[in-house]
Motif scaffolding. Structure first.
Motif, PDB file in Angstrom:
ATOM      1  N   ASP A 155      11.360  29.631 -31.493  1.00 16.06           N
ATOM      2  CA  ASP A 155      10.594  29.014 -32.571  1.00 16.06           C
ATOM      3  C   ASP A 155      10.897  27.524 -32.570  1.00 16.06           C
ATOM      4  OD1 ASP A 155       9.689  31.523 -33.437  1.00 16.06           O
ATOM      5  OD2 ASP A 155      11.539  31.829 -34.556  1.00 16.06           O
ATOM      6  N   ILE A 156       9.876  26.734 -32.540  1.00 25.75           N
ATOM      7  CA  ILE A 156      10.070  25.283 -32.488  1.00 25.75           C
ATOM      8  C   ILE A 156       9.315  24.635 -33.644  1.00 25.75           C
ATOM      9  CG2 ILE A 156       9.933  23.262 -31.007  1.00 25.75           C
ATOM     10  CD1 ILE A 156       9.409  25.309 -28.693  1.00 25.75           C
ATOM     11  N   GLU A 157       9.988  23.723 -34.307  1.00 17.46           N
ATOM     12  CA  GLU A 157       9.361  23.021 -35.432  1.00 17.46           C
ATOM     13  C   GLU A 157       8.547  21.839 -34.923  1.00 17.46           C
ATOM     14  OE1 GLU A 157      12.310  21.630 -38.125  1.00 17.46           O
ATOM     15  OE2 GLU A 157      12.779  23.626 -38.865  1.00 17.46           O
ATOM     16  N   MET A 158       7.260  21.877 -35.155  1.00 14.72           N
ATOM     17  CA  MET A 158       6.431  20.743 -34.761  1.00 14.72           C
ATOM     18  C   MET A 158       5.449  20.414 -35.880  1.00 14.72           C
ATOM     19  SD  MET A 158       5.551  21.038 -30.750  1.00 14.72           S
ATOM     20  CE  MET A 158       6.835  21.073 -29.506  1.00 14.72           C
ATOM     21  N   PRO A 159       5.927  19.876 -36.981  1.00 13.34           N
ATOM     22  CA  PRO A 159       4.987  19.573 -38.065  1.00 13.34           C
ATOM     23  C   PRO A 159       3.967  18.515 -37.653  1.00 13.34           C
ATOM     24  CG  PRO A 159       7.156  18.670 -38.533  1.00 13.34           C
ATOM     25  CD  PRO A 159       7.303  19.531 -37.334  1.00 13.34           C
ATOM     26  N   GLY A 160       2.731  18.749 -38.036  1.00 15.63           N
ATOM     27  CA  GLY A 160       1.683  17.777 -37.743  1.00 15.63           C
ATOM     28  C   GLY A 160       0.957  17.999 -36.436  1.00 15.63           C
ATOM     29  N   SER A 198       0.648  21.572 -25.720  1.00 14.17           N
ATOM     30  CA  SER A 198       0.526  22.062 -24.345  1.00 14.17           C
ATOM     31  C   SER A 198       1.835  22.722 -23.944  1.00 14.17           C
ATOM     32  CB  SER A 198       0.162  20.922 -23.394  1.00 14.17           C
ATOM     33  OG  SER A 198       1.286  20.432 -22.727  1.00 14.17           O
ATOM     34  N   ILE A 199       1.691  23.891 -23.355  1.00 15.98           N
ATOM     35  CA  ILE A 199       2.864  24.666 -22.934  1.00 15.98           C
ATOM     36  C   ILE A 199       2.655  25.015 -21.474  1.00 15.98           C
ATOM     37  CG2 ILE A 199       4.180  26.793 -23.325  1.00 15.98           C
ATOM     38  CD1 ILE A 199       2.908  26.763 -26.189  1.00 15.98           C
ATOM     39  N   HIS A 200       3.599  24.640 -20.636  1.00 12.34           N
ATOM     40  CA  HIS A 200       3.459  25.048 -19.242  1.00 12.34           C
ATOM     41  C   HIS A 200       4.813  25.318 -18.600  1.00 12.34           C
ATOM     42  CE1 HIS A 200       3.348  20.651 -19.450  1.00 12.34           C
ATOM     43  NE2 HIS A 200       4.085  20.684 -18.373  1.00 12.34           N
ATOM     44  N   VAL A 201       4.729  26.095 -17.516  1.00 13.22           N
ATOM     45  CA  VAL A 201       5.941  26.450 -16.779  1.00 13.22           C
ATOM     46  C   VAL A 201       5.868  25.751 -15.439  1.00 13.22           C
ATOM     47  CG1 VAL A 201       7.303  28.332 -15.813  1.00 13.22           C
ATOM     48  CG2 VAL A 201       6.020  28.704 -17.899  1.00 13.22           C
ATOM     49  N   GLU A 202       6.945  25.055 -15.116  1.00 15.31           N
ATOM     50  CA  GLU A 202       6.967  24.270 -13.887  1.00 15.31           C
ATOM     51  C   GLU A 202       8.332  24.442 -13.258  1.00 15.31           C
ATOM     52  OE1 GLU A 202       4.742  20.318 -14.819  1.00 15.31           O
ATOM     53  OE2 GLU A 202       6.499  19.857 -13.617  1.00 15.31           O
ATOM     54  N   ASN A 203       8.409  24.998 -12.077  1.00 19.15           N
ATOM     55  CA  ASN A 203       9.686  25.156 -11.368  1.00 19.15           C
ATOM     56  C   ASN A 203      10.806  25.678 -12.274  1.00 19.15           C
ATOM     57  OD1 ASN A 203       8.424  23.993  -9.162  1.00 19.15           O
ATOM     58  ND2 ASN A 203       9.099  21.951  -9.776  1.00 19.15           N
ATOM     59  N   GLN A 204      10.609  26.805 -12.846  1.00 22.07           N
ATOM     60  CA  GLN A 204      11.607  27.426 -13.725  1.00 22.07           C
ATOM     61  C   GLN A 204      11.905  26.596 -14.958  1.00 22.07           C
ATOM     62  OE1 GLN A 204      15.046  28.719 -11.455  1.00 22.07           O
ATOM     63  NE2 GLN A 204      13.845  30.530 -11.022  1.00 22.07           N
ATOM     64  N   GLU A 205      11.017  25.717 -15.303  1.00 19.64           N
ATOM     65  CA  GLU A 205      11.211  24.944 -16.515  1.00 19.64           C
ATOM     66  C   GLU A 205      10.027  25.200 -17.438  1.00 19.64           C
ATOM     67  OE1 GLU A 205      12.699  20.513 -17.762  1.00 19.64           O
ATOM     68  OE2 GLU A 205      11.473  20.733 -15.987  1.00 19.64           O
ATOM     69  N   LEU A 206      10.350  25.559 -18.647  1.00 19.56           N
ATOM     70  CA  LEU A 206       9.313  25.787 -19.643  1.00 19.56           C
ATOM     71  C   LEU A 206       9.219  24.525 -20.492  1.00 19.56           C
ATOM     72  CD1 LEU A 206       7.431  27.793 -21.251  1.00 19.56           C
ATOM     73  CD2 LEU A 206       9.452  28.392 -22.551  1.00 19.56           C
ATOM     74  N   ILE A 207       8.062  23.903 -20.467  1.00 17.35           N
ATOM     75  CA  ILE A 207       7.911  22.625 -21.158  1.00 17.35           C
ATOM     76  C   ILE A 207       6.901  22.785 -22.295  1.00 17.35           C
ATOM     77  CG2 ILE A 207       7.291  20.193 -20.903  1.00 17.35           C
ATOM     78  CD1 ILE A 207       7.952  20.657 -17.840  1.00 17.35           C
ATOM     79  N   ILE A 208       7.308  22.384 -23.466  1.00 12.44           N
ATOM     80  CA  ILE A 208       6.429  22.453 -24.631  1.00 12.44           C
ATOM     81  C   ILE A 208       6.254  21.025 -25.138  1.00 12.44           C
ATOM     82  CG2 ILE A 208       6.088  23.423 -26.933  1.00 12.44           C
ATOM     83  CD1 ILE A 208       8.727  25.061 -25.026  1.00 12.44           C
ATOM     84  N   GLU A 209       5.004  20.581 -25.154  1.00 16.02           N
ATOM     85  CA  GLU A 209       4.742  19.231 -25.625  1.00 16.02           C
ATOM     86  C   GLU A 209       3.738  19.278 -26.761  1.00 16.02           C
ATOM     87  OE1 GLU A 209       5.240  16.213 -21.920  1.00 16.02           O
ATOM     88  OE2 GLU A 209       3.698  17.734 -21.740  1.00 16.02           O
ATOM     89  N   GLY A 210       4.025  18.552 -27.792  1.00 19.73           N
ATOM     90  CA  GLY A 210       3.114  18.513 -28.933  1.00 19.73           C
ATOM     91  C   GLY A 210       2.761  17.087 -29.268  1.00 19.73           C
ATOM     92  N   LYS A 211       1.469  16.834 -29.365  1.00 19.25           N
ATOM     93  CA  LYS A 211       1.023  15.489 -29.718  1.00 19.25           C
ATOM     94  C   LYS A 211       0.393  15.535 -31.093  1.00 19.25           C
ATOM     95  CE  LYS A 211       0.094  13.083 -25.414  1.00 19.25           C
ATOM     96  NZ  LYS A 211       0.690  13.969 -24.426  1.00 19.25           N
ATOM     97  N   ARG A 212       0.702  14.535 -31.886  1.00 15.36           N
ATOM     98  CA  ARG A 212       0.040  14.433 -33.188  1.00 15.36           C
ATOM     99  C   ARG A 212      -1.256  13.682 -32.987  1.00 15.36           C
ATOM    100  NH1 ARG A 212       4.706  14.225 -37.649  1.00 15.36           N
ATOM    101  NH2 ARG A 212       6.352  13.849 -36.179  1.00 15.36           N
ATOM    102  N   LEU A 213      -2.337  14.369 -33.290  1.00 14.84           N
ATOM    103  CA  LEU A 213      -3.635  13.736 -33.050  1.00 14.84           C
ATOM    104  C   LEU A 213      -4.104  12.922 -34.254  1.00 14.84           C
ATOM    105  CD1 LEU A 213      -5.323  16.739 -31.241  1.00 14.84           C
ATOM    106  CD2 LEU A 213      -4.253  14.773 -30.198  1.00 14.84           C
ATOM    107  N   THR A 214      -3.461  13.132 -35.392  1.00 11.33           N
ATOM    108  CA  THR A 214      -3.881  12.370 -36.561  1.00 11.33           C
ATOM    109  C   THR A 214      -3.472  10.908 -36.385  1.00 11.33           C
ATOM    110  OG1 THR A 214      -1.865  13.203 -37.541  1.00 11.33           O
ATOM    111  CG2 THR A 214      -3.917  14.170 -38.315  1.00 11.33           C
ATOM    112  N   GLU A 215      -4.302  10.050 -36.883  1.00 13.92           N
ATOM    113  CA  GLU A 215      -4.039   8.624 -36.708  1.00 13.92           C
ATOM    114  C   GLU A 215      -2.944   8.171 -37.660  1.00 13.92           C
ATOM    115  OE1 GLU A 215      -7.547   6.183 -36.759  1.00 13.92           O
ATOM    116  OE2 GLU A 215      -8.529   7.608 -35.427  1.00 13.92           O
TER     117      GLU A 215
END
Lengths: 119, 154
Positions: free
Chosen positions: A30-35, A42-59
């Motif tokens: 569980d990851i906290e990503m408010p906003g 975006s969530i992807h798996v790359e060479n045994q690495e699980l990467i979770i990236e969250g961008k805030r699209l609100t200005e």
């Protein structure tokens, strides 16, 4: 020191808080990503690495800050996962600013009950 | 000695530098397991709040990941805004009994009081919770709003 974080002057990367636990052959992250909305995640798996990236699209807000405690920036969290996780069956869910990942363990590494025959 | 040009644009924000120093110190003290807190300087478990002043309203933004609307309570007195809430720990699985590897999140109840600036009209408040961010808009009293004064030429 090689692990010193280098910060981009424009956009800060925030390490979000997370909780990891295992239950019934699955690992829950569980990851906290408010906003963060679904489109910004975006969530992807790359060479045994699980990467979770969250961008805030609100200005960014335009007003004058009287109090500023929230850290603004994009979220990034990465985990190293090993062969025991079935990467094809990772599920993700986003609800009220929480990313919930379910990582099933491969059947081969799960504890198995062995029935005993009586003769 | 060559004289170097003072290149202002390439200088980082000095407060960024301080932030980084603090992060480094937190790392040395082993406090990075809680990356969002400010480590040894502040270990409180209250949600982060922003308060902004705009031309016609005040805006309060609160990060509340994982908190549902029914677990939030917002009340207002003439100059004080109080936010109460409760969060149950994130638990997947059927019984939540499994092995916990890491938990940086908190659970329990919190209360946060924000004193409102002069001129906030507490009768005109709207609040909206979306994607784990609570957005409270408080109108400004009419006398504080910028007013256009027409100039009459004689």
């Amino acid at each position: 020191m090689s692990n010193v974080t280098t910060l981009e002057p424009q956009r800060r990367m925030i390490q979000p808080r997370c909780a990891i636990h295992e239950d019934e052959g699955k690992i829950f992250v569980d990851i906290e990503m408010p906003g963060v909305e679904k489109d910004g995640l975006s969530i992807h798996v790359e060479n045994q690495e699980l990467i979770i990236e969250g961008k805030r699209l609100t200005e960014a807000e335009t007003g004058r800050y009287l109090l500023r405690e929230r850290r603004l920036g994009d979220y990034r969290k990465s985990f190293t996962i090993d062969d025991t996780v079935d990467t094809d069956k990772i599920e993700a869910e986003l609800a009220s600013g929480m990313v919930k990942l379910t990582l099933p363990l491969k059947a081969a590494v799960q504890p198995r009950q062995i029935s005993i025959k009586q003769k | 000695m060559a004289i170097m040009r003072w290149n202002k644009t390439s200088l980082p924000d000095p407060f960024d530098e301080l932030d980084r120093l603090q992060e480094e110190m937190n790392r040395l003290f082993g406090l990075t397991f809680r990356p969002d807190s400010t480590g040894i300087f502040d270990r409180s478990e209250v949600p982060a709040v922003d308060l902004l002043e705009e031309a016609d309203k005040f805006l309060v933004l609160v990060d509340l990941p994982g908190i549902e609307k029914q677990n939030l309570e917002l009340s207002v007195a003439p100059h004080v805004l109080t936010l109460r809430g409760e969060r149950s720990g994130a638990k997947g699985g059927k019984n939540g009994k499994g092995h916990v590897y890491r938990n940086e999140t908190w659970e329990g109840s919190f209360q946060r009081t924000i004193s409102l600036p002069e001129g906030a009209d507490v009768d005109k408040i709207s609040a909206e919770l979306s994607d784990g961010v609570l957005r409270i808009e408080i109108a400004k009293k009419a006398e504080l709003k910028p007013r256009q004064i027409s100039v009459v030429a004689k």
